[in-house]
Design a protein around this motif. Structure first.
Motif, PDB file in Angstrom:
ATOM      1  N   ALA A  65      11.519   6.834  -1.025  1.00 28.54           N
ATOM      2  CA  ALA A  65      11.116   6.893   0.381  1.00 28.54           C
ATOM      3  C   ALA A  65       9.637   7.233   0.448  1.00 28.54           C
ATOM      4  CB  ALA A  65      11.933   7.953   1.119  1.00 28.54           C
ATOM      5  N   VAL A  66       8.886   6.424   1.154  1.00 29.31           N
ATOM      6  CA  VAL A  66       7.434   6.592   1.196  1.00 29.31           C
ATOM      7  C   VAL A  66       6.926   6.249   2.597  1.00 29.31           C
ATOM      8  CG1 VAL A  66       7.109   4.236   0.311  1.00 29.31           C
ATOM      9  CG2 VAL A  66       5.251   5.879   0.108  1.00 29.31           C
ATOM     10  N   PRO A  67       5.976   7.002   3.121  1.00 32.58           N
ATOM     11  CA  PRO A  67       5.440   6.671   4.453  1.00 32.58           C
ATOM     12  C   PRO A  67       4.593   5.413   4.409  1.00 32.58           C
ATOM     13  CG  PRO A  67       4.199   8.485   3.474  1.00 32.58           C
ATOM     14  CD  PRO A  67       5.358   8.227   2.559  1.00 32.58           C
ATOM     15  N   GLY A  68       4.408   4.798   5.558  1.00 32.05           N
ATOM     16  CA  GLY A  68       3.550   3.625   5.646  1.00 32.05           C
ATOM     17  C   GLY A  68       2.114   4.037   5.932  1.00 32.05           C
ATOM     18  N   PRO A  69       1.218   3.057   5.879  1.00 31.18           N
ATOM     19  CA  PRO A  69       1.493   1.635   5.659  1.00 31.18           C
ATOM     20  C   PRO A  69       1.721   1.314   4.172  1.00 31.18           C
ATOM     21  CG  PRO A  69      -0.844   1.969   6.069  1.00 31.18           C
ATOM     22  CD  PRO A  69      -0.196   3.299   6.257  1.00 31.18           C
ATOM     23  N   PHE A  70       2.752   0.531   3.923  1.00 31.54           N
ATOM     24  CA  PHE A  70       3.166   0.242   2.555  1.00 31.54           C
ATOM     25  C   PHE A  70       3.896  -1.093   2.563  1.00 31.54           C
ATOM     26  CE2 PHE A  70       5.665   0.757  -1.341  1.00 31.54           C
ATOM     27  CZ  PHE A  70       4.813   1.475  -2.166  1.00 31.54           C
ATOM     28  N   ASP A  71       3.662  -1.899   1.527  1.00 34.54           N
ATOM     29  CA  ASP A  71       4.398  -3.155   1.371  1.00 34.54           C
ATOM     30  C   ASP A  71       5.672  -2.826   0.601  1.00 34.54           C
ATOM     31  OD1 ASP A  71       5.439  -5.630   0.513  1.00 34.54           O
ATOM     32  OD2 ASP A  71       3.462  -6.561   0.536  1.00 34.54           O
ATOM     33  N   TYR A  72       6.750  -2.629   1.326  1.00 39.06           N
ATOM     34  CA  TYR A  72       7.983  -2.157   0.710  1.00 39.06           C
ATOM     35  C   TYR A  72       8.631  -3.215  -0.170  1.00 39.06           C
ATOM     36  CZ  TYR A  72       7.317   1.681   3.918  1.00 39.06           C
ATOM     37  OH  TYR A  72       6.769   2.756   4.590  1.00 39.06           O
ATOM     38  N   ARG A  73       8.416  -4.463   0.132  1.00 37.41           N
ATOM     39  CA  ARG A  73       8.996  -5.525  -0.700  1.00 37.41           C
ATOM     40  C   ARG A  73       8.308  -5.582  -2.059  1.00 37.41           C
ATOM     41  NH1 ARG A  73      11.983 -10.080  -0.004  1.00 37.41           N
ATOM     42  NH2 ARG A  73      12.008  -9.852   2.265  1.00 37.41           N
ATOM     43  N   ARG A  74       6.985  -5.509  -2.051  1.00 33.88           N
ATOM     44  CA  ARG A  74       6.243  -5.639  -3.315  1.00 33.88           C
ATOM     45  C   ARG A  74       5.984  -4.302  -3.994  1.00 33.88           C
ATOM     46  NH1 ARG A  74       1.057  -7.827  -3.452  1.00 33.88           N
ATOM     47  NH2 ARG A  74       0.600  -6.954  -1.383  1.00 33.88           N
ATOM     48  N   GLY A  75       6.169  -3.194  -3.261  1.00 32.03           N
ATOM     49  CA  GLY A  75       5.904  -1.882  -3.853  1.00 32.03           C
ATOM     50  C   GLY A  75       4.432  -1.572  -3.971  1.00 32.03           C
ATOM     51  N   VAL A  76       3.635  -2.068  -3.026  1.00 39.16           N
ATOM     52  CA  VAL A  76       2.179  -1.923  -3.083  1.00 39.16           C
ATOM     53  C   VAL A  76       1.692  -1.071  -1.910  1.00 39.16           C
ATOM     54  CG1 VAL A  76      -0.030  -3.161  -2.984  1.00 39.16           C
ATOM     55  CG2 VAL A  76       1.892  -4.125  -4.282  1.00 39.16           C
ATOM     56  N   GLY A  77       0.806  -0.113  -2.202  1.00 37.54           N
ATOM     57  CA  GLY A  77       0.258   0.739  -1.162  1.00 37.54           C
ATOM     58  C   GLY A  77      -0.721  -0.003  -0.276  1.00 37.54           C
ATOM     59  N   LEU A  78      -0.656   0.237   1.014  1.00 28.61           N
ATOM     60  CA  LEU A  78      -1.582  -0.359   1.982  1.00 28.61           C
ATOM     61  C   LEU A  78      -2.357   0.715   2.737  1.00 28.61           C
ATOM     62  CD1 LEU A  78       0.749  -3.131   3.500  1.00 28.61           C
ATOM     63  CD2 LEU A  78      -0.910  -3.362   1.635  1.00 28.61           C
ATOM     64  N   PHE A  79      -2.346   1.947   2.221  1.00 30.47           N
ATOM     65  CA  PHE A  79      -3.015   3.064   2.885  1.00 30.47           C
ATOM     66  C   PHE A  79      -4.523   2.816   2.960  1.00 30.47           C
ATOM     67  CE2 PHE A  79       0.563   4.582   0.318  1.00 30.47           C
ATOM     68  CZ  PHE A  79       1.376   5.113   1.300  1.00 30.47           C
ATOM     69  N   GLU A  80      -5.067   3.008   4.144  1.00 30.19           N
ATOM     70  CA  GLU A  80      -6.510   2.868   4.314  1.00 30.19           C
ATOM     71  C   GLU A  80      -6.911   3.530   5.626  1.00 30.19           C
ATOM     72  OE1 GLU A  80      -9.934  -0.537   3.650  1.00 30.19           O
ATOM     73  OE2 GLU A  80      -7.978  -1.156   4.418  1.00 30.19           O
ATOM     74  N   GLY A  81      -7.726   4.580   5.510  1.00 33.66           N
ATOM     75  CA  GLY A  81      -8.186   5.263   6.702  1.00 33.66           C
ATOM     76  C   GLY A  81      -7.111   6.018   7.448  1.00 33.66           C
ATOM     77  N   VAL A  82      -6.029   6.410   6.757  1.00 36.26           N
ATOM     78  CA  VAL A  82      -4.952   7.146   7.421  1.00 36.26           C
ATOM     79  C   VAL A  82      -4.942   8.616   7.018  1.00 36.26           C
ATOM     80  CG1 VAL A  82      -3.494   5.129   7.710  1.00 36.26           C
ATOM     81  CG2 VAL A  82      -3.293   6.476   5.623  1.00 36.26           C
ATOM     82  N   GLY A  83      -5.897   9.022   6.188  1.00 35.71           N
ATOM     83  CA  GLY A  83      -6.022  10.425   5.840  1.00 35.71           C
ATOM     84  C   GLY A  83      -5.174  10.889   4.681  1.00 35.71           C
ATOM     85  N   LYS A  84      -4.456   9.981   4.055  1.00 36.18           N
ATOM     86  CA  LYS A  84      -3.651  10.352   2.894  1.00 36.18           C
ATOM     87  C   LYS A  84      -3.400   9.118   2.042  1.00 36.18           C
ATOM     88  CE  LYS A  84       0.595   9.869   5.611  1.00 36.18           C
ATOM     89  NZ  LYS A  84       1.799  10.534   6.152  1.00 36.18           N
TER      90      LYS A  84
END
Length: 311
Positions: A65-84
């Protein structure tokens, strides 16, 4: 079979083994601090350290379980400018975990943390037995999940975009400007014309409301009525059979329920305010872990690839 899971939060990661037959934690969970502002290697090392605390069978299906933004199908992080977790932007977390976990997994099933919470409540909590459950979490923001027989619905005319209540608006502004820790504290500060100094937290504002502070009560009533008004059209469209409220702010349920029902009555069907069961979370700490395990187990029992599956 015990299912290993990881729940990734903003400042921590929790690892646990879940007995999905119960469903319940097979052993006490392991919670470790996580450097959300650290390098990708530091974060991934922290995840692996938590996972190493578990005794896992070969070929296990993991739930993550992981917060977004995240590509859950590919397992790739999309975090940018969200503070974490910004350092995980573009990182194939699935591939990295596969090499770092103490025992190579058969599959990794990623899912949104709000979805994991809701599925956990569906499997073993306040949403159990409900075919059309809507779960929201109130804290730093408004998390949400719309479940059809335990499966999150994120698209279509019956749910908000991405099934996300935080994308809704109220009074021409984002809903989270009103219904969130930040929004409630800011509203109380304006209401009492507070000067420089510490701003009361939501639990303090709730205590003031119980003690007779009129400004505190008005602020909280406004926030939770706004939540009801924003959710009402979607609860009607989705034909929800229960609304489950979790998160830290749900701890003040005695101040939440009444204005929430008032807001629901402002929707397209005023009867919703009295017809729809409102529940607080029964498994607030365990629900995301149980939900991640339920999702991973469901994936292991099915053939083919579905959203969130990484193998």
């Amino acid at each position: 079979m015990l299912t290993p899971v990881l729940e990734i939060g903003g400042t921590h990661v929790t690892a646990a083994l879940v007995d999905t037959a119960e469903p319940a934690l097979a052993h006490p969970a392991h919670r470790l601090a996580l450097p959300a502002q650290g390098s990708a290697d530091a974060i991934l090392t922290g995840l692996a350290e938590a996972a190493s605390r578990l005794t896992v069978a070969d070929g296990a299906a993991w739930g993550v379980a992981v917060p977004g933004p995240f590509d859950y199908r590919r397992g790739v992080g999309l975090f940018e400018g969200v503070g974490k977790f910004d350092s995980l932007h573009g990182v194939d977390v699935g591939a990295e975990l596969r090499t770092r976990l103490p025992v190579p997994p058969a599959t990794l099933d990623f899912l949104n943390d709000a979805d994991a919470f809701a599925i956990g409540e569906y499997a073993a909590g306040a949403a159990r037995g409900h075919a059309r459950a809507v779960c929201v979490t109130l804290g730093t923001g408004v998390g949400s999940a719309f479940l059809d027989h335990g499966v999150p619905v994120g698209s279509g005319p019956l749910v908000p975009p991405d099934g996300s209540a935080h994308l809704l608006a109220y009074g021409g502004k984002p809903l989270e400007d009103t219904v969130s820790r930040r929004g409630i504290r800011a509203a109380y500060t304006r209401a009492v014309a507070a000067g420089p100094g510490p701003v009361p937290d939501v639990r303090d504002i709730a205590a003031l409301a119980r003690a007779g502070d009129r400004s505190a009560r008005i602020v909280l009533d406004h926030a939770f009525r706004a939540l009801g008004e924003a959710l009402a059209p979607w609860l009607c469209a989705f034909e929800a059979t229960v609304l489950v409220v979790g998160g830290s702010i749900a701890g003040s349920w005695d101040l939440v329920e009444a204005p929430l029902r008032v807001g629901l009555a402002e929707g397209p069907d005023p009867r919703l305010a009295h017809r729809l069961p409102l529940r607080t979370s029964r498994r607030p700490a365990e629900a995301p872990l149980l939900g991640a395990a339920w999702w991973a187990r469901r994936g292991a029992d099915e053939s083919g690839t579905r959203t969130g599956r990484w193998s």
